[in-house]
Design a protein around this motif. Sequence first.
Motif, PDB file in Angstrom:
ATOM      1  N   ILE A 198       4.307   5.228  -3.048  1.00 57.92           N
ATOM      2  CA  ILE A 198       4.327   4.675  -4.410  1.00 57.92           C
ATOM      3  C   ILE A 198       5.426   5.303  -5.268  1.00 57.92           C
ATOM      4  CG2 ILE A 198       1.885   4.081  -4.336  1.00 57.92           C
ATOM      5  CD1 ILE A 198       1.122   6.472  -5.757  1.00 57.92           C
ATOM      6  N   ASP A 199       5.860   4.553  -6.249  1.00 64.62           N
ATOM      7  CA  ASP A 199       6.827   5.024  -7.239  1.00 64.62           C
ATOM      8  C   ASP A 199       6.004   5.502  -8.449  1.00 64.62           C
ATOM      9  OD1 ASP A 199       8.525   5.137  -9.488  1.00 64.62           O
ATOM     10  OD2 ASP A 199       9.892   3.655  -8.600  1.00 64.62           O
ATOM     11  N   TRP A 200       5.937   6.838  -8.637  1.00 64.20           N
ATOM     12  CA  TRP A 200       5.031   7.362  -9.669  1.00 64.20           C
ATOM     13  C   TRP A 200       5.520   7.021 -11.071  1.00 64.20           C
ATOM     14  CZ3 TRP A 200       6.242  10.939 -13.475  1.00 64.20           C
ATOM     15  CH2 TRP A 200       7.488  11.587 -13.344  1.00 64.20           C
ATOM     16  N   GLU A 201       6.855   6.868 -11.210  1.00 66.44           N
ATOM     17  CA  GLU A 201       7.360   6.564 -12.557  1.00 66.44           C
ATOM     18  C   GLU A 201       7.015   5.128 -12.960  1.00 66.44           C
ATOM     19  OE1 GLU A 201      11.372   7.957 -11.777  1.00 66.44           O
ATOM     20  OE2 GLU A 201      11.131   9.467 -13.353  1.00 66.44           O
ATOM     21  N   LYS A 202       7.265   4.206 -12.023  1.00 64.81           N
ATOM     22  CA  LYS A 202       6.929   2.808 -12.314  1.00 64.81           C
ATOM     23  C   LYS A 202       5.432   2.531 -12.142  1.00 64.81           C
ATOM     24  CE  LYS A 202      11.284   0.726 -10.716  1.00 64.81           C
ATOM     25  NZ  LYS A 202      11.781   0.037  -9.509  1.00 64.81           N
ATOM     26  N   GLU A 203       4.751   3.479 -11.510  1.00 63.16           N
ATOM     27  CA  GLU A 203       3.311   3.345 -11.264  1.00 63.16           C
ATOM     28  C   GLU A 203       3.013   2.110 -10.421  1.00 63.16           C
ATOM     29  OE1 GLU A 203       1.151   3.911 -14.956  1.00 63.16           O
ATOM     30  OE2 GLU A 203       2.471   5.541 -15.584  1.00 63.16           O
ATOM     31  N   GLU A 204       3.888   1.898  -9.404  1.00 69.20           N
ATOM     32  CA  GLU A 204       3.673   0.742  -8.535  1.00 69.20           C
ATOM     33  C   GLU A 204       4.019   1.069  -7.085  1.00 69.20           C
ATOM     34  OE1 GLU A 204       6.238  -2.255 -10.268  1.00 69.20           O
ATOM     35  OE2 GLU A 204       7.888  -1.727  -8.942  1.00 69.20           O
ATOM     36  N   THR A 205       3.578   0.191  -6.205  1.00 76.50           N
ATOM     37  CA  THR A 205       3.854   0.386  -4.781  1.00 76.50           C
ATOM     38  C   THR A 205       5.312   0.058  -4.496  1.00 76.50           C
ATOM     39  OG1 THR A 205       3.252  -1.902  -4.267  1.00 76.50           O
ATOM     40  CG2 THR A 205       1.474  -0.266  -4.191  1.00 76.50           C
ATOM     41  N   LEU A 206       5.861   0.626  -3.397  1.00 74.37           N
ATOM     42  CA  LEU A 206       7.267   0.354  -3.062  1.00 74.37           C
ATOM     43  C   LEU A 206       7.435  -1.036  -2.462  1.00 74.37           C
ATOM     44  CD1 LEU A 206       8.938   3.550  -1.568  1.00 74.37           C
ATOM     45  CD2 LEU A 206       8.568   2.893  -3.941  1.00 74.37           C
ATOM     46  N   ILE A 207       6.427  -1.467  -1.694  1.00 71.21           N
ATOM     47  CA  ILE A 207       6.538  -2.791  -1.070  1.00 71.21           C
ATOM     48  C   ILE A 207       5.436  -3.703  -1.597  1.00 71.21           C
ATOM     49  CG2 ILE A 207       7.721  -1.972   1.013  1.00 71.21           C
ATOM     50  CD1 ILE A 207       5.021  -2.131   2.485  1.00 71.21           C
ATOM     51  N   ARG A 208       5.676  -4.996  -1.451  1.00 72.24           N
ATOM     52  CA  ARG A 208       4.803  -5.969  -2.103  1.00 72.24           C
ATOM     53  C   ARG A 208       3.646  -6.477  -1.231  1.00 72.24           C
ATOM     54  NH1 ARG A 208       7.064 -11.637  -4.071  1.00 72.24           N
ATOM     55  NH2 ARG A 208       5.105 -12.647  -4.571  1.00 72.24           N
ATOM     56  N   PRO A 209       3.895  -6.778   0.088  1.00 67.25           N
ATOM     57  CA  PRO A 209       2.789  -7.385   0.853  1.00 67.25           C
ATOM     58  C   PRO A 209       1.592  -6.434   0.986  1.00 67.25           C
ATOM     59  CG  PRO A 209       4.901  -7.527   2.037  1.00 67.25           C
ATOM     60  CD  PRO A 209       5.105  -6.590   0.889  1.00 67.25           C
ATOM     61  N   LYS A 210       0.457  -7.001   1.236  1.00 65.96           N
ATOM     62  CA  LYS A 210      -0.757  -6.235   1.562  1.00 65.96           C
ATOM     63  C   LYS A 210      -1.035  -5.118   0.555  1.00 65.96           C
ATOM     64  CE  LYS A 210      -1.859  -5.107   5.757  1.00 65.96           C
ATOM     65  NZ  LYS A 210      -1.686  -4.400   7.037  1.00 65.96           N
ATOM     66  N   ASP A 211      -0.847  -5.409  -0.736  1.00 67.67           N
ATOM     67  CA  ASP A 211      -1.113  -4.419  -1.800  1.00 67.67           C
ATOM     68  C   ASP A 211      -0.330  -3.126  -1.630  1.00 67.67           C
ATOM     69  OD1 ASP A 211      -2.922  -6.101  -3.090  1.00 67.67           O
ATOM     70  OD2 ASP A 211      -4.612  -5.382  -1.891  1.00 67.67           O
ATOM     71  N   GLY A 212       0.809  -3.212  -0.925  1.00 67.17           N
ATOM     72  CA  GLY A 212       1.678  -2.040  -0.799  1.00 67.17           C
ATOM     73  C   GLY A 212       1.487  -1.236   0.474  1.00 67.17           C
ATOM     74  N   PHE A 213       0.459  -1.549   1.246  1.00 65.42           N
ATOM     75  CA  PHE A 213       0.211  -0.810   2.487  1.00 65.42           C
ATOM     76  C   PHE A 213       1.200  -1.276   3.563  1.00 65.42           C
ATOM     77  CE2 PHE A 213      -3.693  -0.474   0.162  1.00 65.42           C
ATOM     78  CZ  PHE A 213      -4.184   0.792   0.466  1.00 65.42           C
ATOM     79  N   GLY A 214       1.749  -0.319   4.324  1.00 61.40           N
ATOM     80  CA  GLY A 214       2.706  -0.716   5.354  1.00 61.40           C
ATOM     81  C   GLY A 214       2.916   0.369   6.389  1.00 61.40           C
ATOM     82  N   GLY A 215       3.671   0.038   7.421  1.00 63.13           N
ATOM     83  CA  GLY A 215       3.916   0.955   8.536  1.00 63.13           C
ATOM     84  C   GLY A 215       4.944   2.008   8.148  1.00 63.13           C
TER      85      GLY A 215
END
Length: 308
Positions: A198-215
Amino acid sequence: MLQTKIANIKLANCIYNASGPACSSLEELQALGQSAAGAILSKSATLAPRAGNPAPRYVDTPWGSINSMGLPNKGHAYYLAAAKELASFQKPYIVSLSGMSLADNLKMIAEMQEEENIAAIELNLSCPNLPGKPQTAYDFEQTEKVLAAVFAQNNKPLGVKLPPYFDLLHFEQMAQILNQFPLSFVSCINSIGNGLVIDWEKEETLIRPKDGFGGLGGDYIKATALANVRQFYLLLRPEISVVAVGGIKSGQDAFEHILCGAKAVQIGTHLMKTGPSCFAQISAELTAIMQAKGYQSIEDFRGKLKTA
Ligand code: DHB
């Protein structure tokens, strides 16, 4: 100095690409052909072309990468046809297959077997990024069923791409299944599935699919990859080669994986970050380490890890 053999397939260099990054189009596969890589491995193919998940779906991070590509690929017929185009590079062309069902995998394998310019098949049992579809190789019964069906019809060198395991009993259970089949190799590991960066400054996940979960790939996963390579080297029949993938970006990383037992090593995140020149870079670094230690071939030290 870096030559190796997987089943009866000769590789002039034990270092080649992992399936995934920079191996989807014919142009990318040709760039691998022109590079120092010892083989050309395709992006995992499905029966029909797929667009994959919405972007952003692959992000480099300081410690590696996170992705949820969702199997974008040009469909198996494209990777079958590429075999003839890639023959001039005179290095093994390996096709990765990741069908959406067992029937799809059996159909693709049957077609790939007829192409003499395909050296081997890497059957992917570990894609973590398909919403609603579990990773096959975390289901031991299903894995055995798939392999029984595949080897009832297969006559080409075939290996499987495995997810990481974390429990000693799971290594034993999976090895006991794999040892029943005439596998040429296992490639381990696929990304550590369903991590979250996650990007703590933007308070969002780095990737979009699957709520940000990824390999996860890269530095995050090297220690887990080494453990999986070592376990399967110790537990599998010696005829089954272990191909290492996970966190390799230097000659030292490649050396460590071979010391654990790997007959070849694949480059994923680092290929994505630096392009196909990474194969010459890692080859030169591994060669320098071997020369300094007085090793003439990877067999001089492969698997010979000592415990303290
Ligand atoms: C994808 C990711 C994987 O780790 C894999 O093995 C196959 C496909 C993907 O998301 O495209």
